[in-house]
Design an enzyme around this catalytic site. Structure first.
Site: not given
Ligand code: ADP
Ligand code: ADP
Ligand code: MG
Length: 649
Positions: A116, A200, A235, A297
């Site tokens: 990430k 973040e 999540h 994907r």
């Protein structure tokens, strides 16, 4: 075009890929573990190869075995599906090195987007807006803490190698940082073998917006619009839809262009998804949508995009992998209507969403919604509602299948496409409440409650909604008295209500029958009026399926298997002679009358605890307690005479 394909996956996605491959005339090869020897995907393929024991680490995740299976069956190409090896760049490279076609992006694109932090750096360079945060090399606790303080709480700590909602910790205040960091690192190390984290800003009122992108080997890259996947639990996505509610054209253009730019930055080939996080506190705005990650994907929720665009994304994957250009240009793609997908999981929401396993003794999902019978709330009588439509069902299981603990508990995806969002939600909610499964518990009741909740139907979705709704969507559903009455009638009469001539809905009660399922004993009135007040809510669809001496009854996404509780204990016997008999072995937890007391019909006499549930025994008619053989705390066996009521004339 490739002529043969090995599918390196299982479950619904393997079945989904096989379907398109077959339509294109491609020979299909399935792979399977011990647990999946009889699975649907194995039977659907032209050929199947056993690749090892049940644990995925010893079968579906062993690249060498999969490549060997492809070689042994002369398969030309490998499709990885999602999950498992789909985002494993080394496996993609090994497939290519073995002289096979990899149905997916180039290994270096997977690598570029795999972590990430690296992906976010790359996106920043490409001018794609990213969530504010810290991506630095310095991973010392002191530095991370200082950066978190500078960003301002709440913040999110994310494992750079994380996925599937794992490896993330929200931190609300500075004093919680150290502990959250340690636990995030522990999870990251054990799940992904990589302790590196990024920080973040935690976006408040967050909405998950993602864009489907597609590239080919001729340099073309298009987007297929956005999906909204804000309905999440821990999540993880639960309900997904396309297009995103409340998305205006200008914002759509901005986010889709950003997604295409992101894909271009890695010369993307094949199907991919750019995930964004949006601050939805003032609606969707172009300046409040930030890149989160790219999934290199096919995505679980790809069907909603297929429904609104009319594109078969698996077909596009296979064409692109065969070297063909994208079948359509950007200007040839448009949005038609609205589609919603619900993920059906084998899990029990009332037990903390614990996965539920076992053999699906009973399992049905209607392939079409036709007219259906329901218990009308105003009269309590049976009515028929004409609601028609066709769902799209993606599943890898069927009645008789074994749901094992080895793999993901998602057993099906239910998708509804309609002209607008309201109709799509209506169709899908009607479908999910008609899911029947036993003894495996599913989340269908929960999905139904979500799909009809005003916060969802109004489009006011955000990632915290499910948690906020709490008991409005996670609750124990008990069978209504009406349903129990219908079950009792059917078990006693051996006929289903619809088959009864001169249906006795308004006939006087003829007696009380005791029904039991695996958890409790219920009393049901035979042939009684179906009391409106006791039915759950508006147009309660139900279904009864006889099964020997038992019956499967389903309502609102929940299924019970009922049988008559011990006959001697049934009040039909008691009604005539007044004998109160224990319907099953148990313990007396309360005696509410004394010998010689006058009792009224229906008055509680004693409470029995059996099968972990309380169950009250009541007076069958007005009379006196002539005999009482029960003491609080006493154990009783099935058929024991506990009390006797005598009529007084
Ligand atoms: P995200 O990673 O953004 O949550 P998805 O919601 O599309 O993406 O979920 C993909 C996840 O599905 C994988 O990360 C994995 O945990 C899970 N998964 C893997 N294999 C299977 C499978 N065969 N059936 C169902 N789910 C799977
Ligand atoms: P994964 O690889 O596990 O899918 P993501 O980075 O895609 O991880 O995040 C998963 C989910 O976590 C998102 O869909 C969103 O609900 C939530 N999330 C991620 N980043 C943020 C953020 N900065 N602020 C608020 N919520 C976030
Ligand atoms: Mg994600």
């Amino acid at each position: 075009m490739i002529t043969s394909l090995l599918i390196a996956n299982r479950g619904e996605i393997a079945c989904r890929i096989i379907r398109t491959a077959r339509a294109l005339g491609i020979r299909t090869v399935a792979v399977y573990s011990d647990a999946d020897a009889k699975a649907l995907h194995v039977r659907s393929a032209d050929e199947a190869v056993h690749i090892g024991p049940s644990p995925a680490r010893e079968s579906y995740l062993v690249g060498d075995k999969i490549i060997a299976a492809a070689k042994a069956t002369s398969a030309q190409a490998i499709h990885p599906g999602y999950g498992f090896l789909s985002e494993n760049a080394d496996f993609a490279q090994a497939v290519i090195d073995a002289g096979l076609i990899w149905v997916g992006p180039r290994p270096d694109s997977i690598r570029a987007m795999g972590l990430k932090d690296a992906a976010k750096k790359l996106m920043k360079q490409a001018g794609v807006p990213t969530t504010p945060g810290y991506l630095g090399e310095d991973q010392s606790e002191a530095r991370l803490k200082a950066e978190a303080d500078a960003i301002g709480y709440p913040i999110l700590i994310k494992a750079v190698a994380g996925g599937g909602g794992k490896g993330m910790r929200k931190v609300d205040a500075a004093e919680d940082f150290a502990e959250a960091l340690a636990s995030c690192r522990r999870e990251a190390a054990s799940s992904f073998g990589n302790e590196v984290v990024l920080l973040e800003k935690y976006i408040t009122n967050p909405r998950h917006i993602e864009v489907q992108v597609f590239g080919d080997t001729h340099g073309n890259i298009v987007h297929l619009f956005e999906r909204d996947c804000s309905l999440q639990r821990r999540h993880q996505k639960v309900i997904e839809e396309a297009p995103a509610p409340g998305m205006d054209e200008a914002t759509r253009a901005a986010v889709c262009t950003a997604a295409v730019n992101a894909a271009k930055a890695v010369d993307y080939v094949g199907a991919g998804t750019i995930e964004f996080i949006a601050d939805g506190s003032e609606g969707l705005r172009a300046d409040r949508i930030w890149f989160m990650e790219m999934n290199t994907r096919l995505q679980v929720e790809h069907p909603v995009t297929e429904e609104i665009t009319g594109v078969d994304l698996v077909e596009w994957q296979l064409r692109v992998a065969s070297g063909e250009p994208l079948p359509r240009k950007q200007y040839e793609l448009s949005i038609n209507g609205h589609a919603i997908e619900a993920r059906l999981y084998a899990e029990d929401p009332t037990k903390g969403f614990l996965p539920s396993t076992g053999r699906l003794e009973h399992f049905t999902i209607p392939r079409a919604l036709g007219p259906y019978r329901y218990i009308a709330p105003s009269t309590g009588s049976l009515e028929t509602l004409d609601y028609t439509g066709h769902p799209r069902i993606e599943t890898g299981v069927e009645q008789g299948s074994e749901i094992s603990a080895y793999y993901d508990p998602m057993i099906a995806k239910l998708i509804w496409h309609a002209n607008d969002r309201r109709e799509a939600a209506r169709g899908l909610s009607n479908l999910v409440r008609r899911v029947e499964a036993w003894p495996v518990t599913t989340n269908a009741t929960f999905l139904h409650a979500l799909l009809v909740n005003p916060s969802f139907t109004s489009g006011a979705v955000h990632t915290g909604l499910i948690e906020q709704l709490g008991e409005d969507v996670v609750f124990d559903l008990n069978p209504s008295q009406s349903l129990l009455g219908l079950v009792a009638d059917a078990l006693v009469d051996d006929r289903l209500p619809g088959e009864l001539t001169g249906f006795r809905l308004n006939a006087p009660a003829q007696g009380i029958v005791r029904l039991m399922d695996r958890k409790a004993v219920y009393e049901a009135a035979l042939g009684g009026p179906r009391d409106a007040a006791q039915t759950l809510q508006h147009d309660d669809w139900f279904s009864l399926t006889p099964n020997g001496d038992s019956i499967f009854a389903a309502m609102q996404g929940q299924t019970w298997k009922f049988e008559l509780a011990a006959q001697r204990g049934s009040a039909t016997g008691a009604a005539s002679d007044g004998a109160i008999v224990s319907p099953m072995p148990g313990r007396i937890i309360a005696v509410t009358v004394g010998q010689g007391d006058a009792v009224a019909k229906g008055q509680k006499l004693l409470t029995l605890e059996a099968m972990k549930m309380e169950h009250s025994l009541v007076a069958p008619f007005d009379g006196v307690v002539a005999e009482l053989n029960a003491a609080e705390g006493g154990q009783v066996s099935e058929g024991a005479l506990l009390a006797k009521i005598e009529k007084v004339d």
